[in-house]
Scaffold this active site. Structure first.
Site, mmCIF file in Angstrom:
data_model
loop_
_atom_site.group_PDB
_atom_site.id
_atom_site.type_symbol
_atom_site.label_atom_id
_atom_site.label_comp_id
_atom_site.label_asym_id
_atom_site.label_seq_id
_atom_site.Cartn_x
_atom_site.Cartn_y
_atom_site.Cartn_z
ATOM 1 N N GLY A 82 0.576 20.258 18.526
ATOM 2 C CA GLY A 82 0.936 19.192 19.441
ATOM 3 C C GLY A 82 -0.078 19.032 20.556
ATOM 4 N N ARG A 110 7.858 15.478 15.821
ATOM 5 C CA ARG A 110 7.995 15.810 17.241
ATOM 6 C C ARG A 110 7.747 14.579 18.107
ATOM 7 N NH1 ARG A 110 4.298 21.079 17.336
ATOM 8 N NH2 ARG A 110 4.619 20.983 19.589
ATOM 9 N N SER A 155 5.644 18.360 31.601
ATOM 10 C CA SER A 155 4.921 18.740 30.387
ATOM 11 C C SER A 155 3.434 18.756 30.666
ATOM 12 C CB SER A 155 5.227 17.751 29.254
ATOM 13 O OG SER A 155 4.306 17.897 28.195
ATOM 14 N N ASP A 302 7.926 28.321 26.402
ATOM 15 C CA ASP A 302 7.454 28.945 25.160
ATOM 16 C C ASP A 302 8.007 30.352 24.970
ATOM 17 O OD1 ASP A 302 6.022 26.747 24.327
ATOM 18 O OD2 ASP A 302 4.107 27.458 25.114
ATOM 19 N N LYS A 329 10.223 21.329 19.901
ATOM 20 C CA LYS A 329 9.076 22.185 19.597
ATOM 21 C C LYS A 329 8.841 22.227 18.088
ATOM 22 C CE LYS A 329 8.193 23.259 23.859
ATOM 23 N NZ LYS A 329 6.889 22.934 24.492
ATOM 24 N N ARG A 333 14.386 25.005 18.657
ATOM 25 C CA ARG A 333 14.447 26.426 18.993
ATOM 26 C C ARG A 333 15.816 26.856 19.517
ATOM 27 N NH1 ARG A 333 8.240 27.034 21.362
ATOM 28 N NH2 ARG A 333 7.269 27.144 19.297
#
Length: 429
Positions: A82, A110, A155, A302, A329, A333
């Site tokens: 990404g 995504r 982000s 992360d 992601k 997740r």
């Protein structure tokens, strides 16, 4: 005490060093580059855009940028990265030519509207699949006009795409985000001559007056990768660990701070502050306590799957909220963590923006619980961070991961270092 220099170069810095070299005029040198699949995608795309890449030593390159970026005669394949797709979109939005960026099935599912909207604010011509929500992306590069943009999400990839467009636009652009995200892009570009100012939380980006300065970067170890070894130490009784030469940027060590709040003994030893803060991290096992996380999510997004393993070793209910972006992601997740814990018989629940886990306590209590069930095969969902997080759990429990090889995306030597830690901890070293 175990001392490890894991030689797992930082993924964020490796990507950016390659991509930023294309805005320079003279050769750039990148040393200790991360040879993971994601970063190699960025390197290959740079070559497809006209850069000349020469090996100078192990994991080190001389990158000679093209005089002008070349229009490629094929699709630019980002594979699972990404970062590659989003940052190159910003870079290419102002370059003359047609550029098509695509990836694997995971990447093409995504969200990409989050970068398409700010780039369109510059006047960029960019299209995505399903009403601009998904890749493949088609970009017709051309002149851009400065704009002001307030991002609804924190982000670093969105911010970086915006900055790379702003550097090539006419006029001064402004960018504001809801919460501070990783700031490597600002730090690196300012060191190379870009005029980027932070005014009360608003970034003011002036267009480049000349190409970026050439550079010689040596990449430090990735704190996100190092965190898996820190987690291993935190859940292994009587263990002590020193992680060497790790990037200690404050926007990257929030997960270590959370682990410290849970009870682990953690200290930082700063070795240099030349461009980024770099140093060693000392971790010592201690009993962990439950925790609730709902702030500074952008700085530890992360590492949340790995933190979920720490939560399992903490007696009581731990909770994660305000982390909806976990669903966008390499896998969902939130669903991946919860479904694996449920398969292990752990009390947990999934929320739209997070989850809770009822921790069992230390390793002996976990072993007592798991002696009553048949161990399932843990599903990685082909997501490197899910695979590595549950692989650390195998230090305490005999579990099988269905695809641990996907760790090669970000940490190709993960299994080697985890096995070395296990061997040395068993020997009491």
């Amino acid at each position: 005490m175990i001392e490890l220099d894991i030689n797992a170069s930082d993924k964020s810095l490796s990507h950016r060093a390659v991509i930023f070299s294309l805005l320079a005029q003279k050769p750039c040198f990148v040393r200790n580059f991360l040879m993971g699949e994601d970063c190699l995608s960025s390197l290959e795309i740079a070559q497809n855009l006209g850069a000349k890449v020469e090996n100078t030593a192990k994991n080190s390159f001389k990158i000679t940028p093209p005089t002008t970026i070349k229009e490629p005669n094929k699709i630019l394949n980002c594979n699972n990265s990404g970062t590659s797709m989003r940052l190159y979109s910003g870079l290419l939005s102002a370059q003359k030519g047609l550029f098509v960026l695509s990836g694997d099935n995971s990447l093409n599912a995504r969200p990409m509207k989050r970068i398409i909207e700010p780039l369109k604010a510059f006047g960029a011509k960019i299209l995505g699949r399903e009403d601009n929500h998904f890749a493949p992306l088609a970009i017709v590069g051309g002149p851009l006009k400065a704009c002001d943009y307030e991002s609804p999400i924190a982000s670093a990839q969105v911010k970086s795409a915006f900055i790379l467009s702003a550097l090539q636009a006419q006029g001064i652009s402004a960018y504001k985000e809801s919460e501070l995200s990783r700031n490597h892009t600002e730090i690196m570009l300012k060191s190379l001559g870009a005029n980027i100012q932070n005014q009360d939380g608003v970034l003011k980006i002036s267009p480049l007056e000349k190409p970026l300065e050439s550079f010689d970067f040596t990449i430090a170890n990735d704190p996100s990768s190092a965190f898996f070894l820190a987690l291993a130490c935190a859940i292994t009784p009587k263990s002590r660990l020193l992680l060497k030469n790790v990037l200690l940027n404050p926007t990257r060590i929030e997960a270590f701070e959370v682990l410290k709040k849970m009870g682990a003994h953690i200290e930082y030893v700063i070795q240099s502050k030349d461009l980024e803060v770099i140093g060693d991290i000392y971790i010592e096992h201690a009993p962990l306590k439950a925790i609730s996380i709902d702030q500074n999510i952008a700085s530890l997004i992360d590492e949340i799957p790995a933190l979920s393993i720490a939560m399992l070793f903490a007696k009581g209910k731990s909770m994660v909220r305000n982390a909806k972006d976990l669903r966008a992601k390499e896998s969902d997740r939130i669903k991946a963590v919860v479904s694996n814990f449920k398969a292990l018989g752990i009390e947990c629940e999934e929320f739209e923006d997070g989850f809770y886990i009822e921790g069992l306590g230390d390793a002996s209590q976990l072993k007592q619980h798991f002696s009553k069930i048949k161990p399932p095969i843990i599903k990685s969902f082909n997501d490197h961070r899910i695979a590595m997080s549950f692989a650390v759990l195998t230090l305490a429990l005999p579990l099988e991961i269905d695809n641990l090889e996907c760790a090669n995306i970000s940490f190709p030597t993960f299994q080697l270092w985890l096995n070395l830690f296990k061997k040395r901890s068993l020997n009491g070293n």
